[in-house]
Design an enzyme around this catalytic site. Structure first.
Site, short mmCIF file in Angstrom:
data_model
loop_
_atom_site.label_atom_id
_atom_site.label_comp_id
_atom_site.label_asym_id
_atom_site.label_seq_id
_atom_site.Cartn_x
_atom_site.Cartn_y
_atom_site.Cartn_z
N SER A 17 -26.58 -10.90 55.29
CA SER A 17 -25.99 -10.11 56.37
C SER A 17 -25.68 -8.72 55.82
O SER A 17 -26.58 -8.05 55.31
CB SER A 17 -24.76 -10.83 56.93
OG SER A 17 -24.27 -10.17 58.06
N HIS A 44 -29.00 -10.78 59.51
CA HIS A 44 -28.33 -10.35 60.74
C HIS A 44 -28.71 -8.89 61.02
O HIS A 44 -28.62 -8.04 60.14
CB HIS A 44 -26.81 -10.45 60.59
CG HIS A 44 -26.33 -11.85 60.47
ND1 HIS A 44 -25.10 -12.17 59.95
CD2 HIS A 44 -26.91 -13.04 60.80
CE1 HIS A 44 -24.93 -13.48 59.98
NE2 HIS A 44 -26.03 -14.04 60.48
N ASP A 137 -21.56 -17.30 58.09
CA ASP A 137 -22.84 -17.88 58.51
C ASP A 137 -23.61 -18.32 57.27
O ASP A 137 -23.67 -17.61 56.27
CB ASP A 137 -23.65 -16.85 59.31
CG ASP A 137 -24.85 -17.46 60.01
OD1 ASP A 137 -24.90 -18.70 60.14
OD2 ASP A 137 -25.74 -16.70 60.43
#
Length: 198
Positions: A17, A44, A137
């Site tokens: 991310s 992401h 995540d």
């Protein structure tokens, strides 16, 4: 006419991310082009991110083929498949699947969705890598991979641009190794070799 069965390549799944582009550039540039595994990547990113733009950035310094796959595209060794913006990426029988299902923990693509799919499809042959990121995540998916007998590698939180994602994974499951970025590719190759040698 005899049909020859071609074994499916090993699969390595990488999640990143915040700070992930630079981290991915280093890991992919350190991996050999003849790696006996397909690499599936979730980063992401904005949903309006231009198609193939990230792939172009990552392939500049990598010997691997790098692409954003279409749904049901076959997995090939030496190729990195990046989740297109706005789609979950899953590993299925010998191919990748794309899904526009709901966001998972505010993310689509979701690292957890990718990791959980490889835990189901590959079991103890699954290899996942958690890189820098500012959320959790990937932690649940990494736990699923560990519970299936697979391998979980994590970037050292102390050197990650954002440590929340590596920290969450380390807190949630027993990981196989916590490594600085410049040692991750070597560890990936080692684990892929073990899976391929079977």
């Amino acid at each position: 006419m005899t049909e020859f069965h071609h074994p499916e390549p090993a699969v390595v799944c990488i999640g990143a991310s915040w700070g992930g582009v630079e981290a991915l550039k280093q890991v992919l540039s350190d991996l050999p082009g003849d790696l006996a595994a397909a690499i599936c990547i979730v980063l992401h990113r904005a949903e309006d991110d231009e198609r193939e733009r990230l792939a172009q950035v990552l392939r500049r310094n990598s010997d691997l083929k790098v692409c954003e796959p279409d749904d049901k595209q076959p997995l090939h060794a030496g190729t990195a498949y990046i989740a297109p913006s706005g789609y979950h990426l899953l590993v299925d029988d010998g191919h990748v699947s794309l899904s526009a299902d709901d966001r998972v923990r505010w993310a689509r693509p979701s690292i957890d969705v990718l990791f959980e799919s490889v835990a189901v499809s590959r079991g103890d042959e699954a290899i996942v890598v958690v890189l820098t990121g500012a959320n959790d995540d990937g932690a649940r998916g990494a736990r699923a991979v560990h519970d299936a007998g697979g391998t979980v590698l994590v970037q050292d939180p102390d050197e990650a641009e954002r440590r929340e994602m590596p920290d969450a994974t380390i807190a949630m499951t027993e990981v196989d190794a916590v490594l600085p970025l410049d040692e991750l590719a070597q560890a990936i190759v080692r684990h892929v070799t073990g899976v391929v040698a079977g």
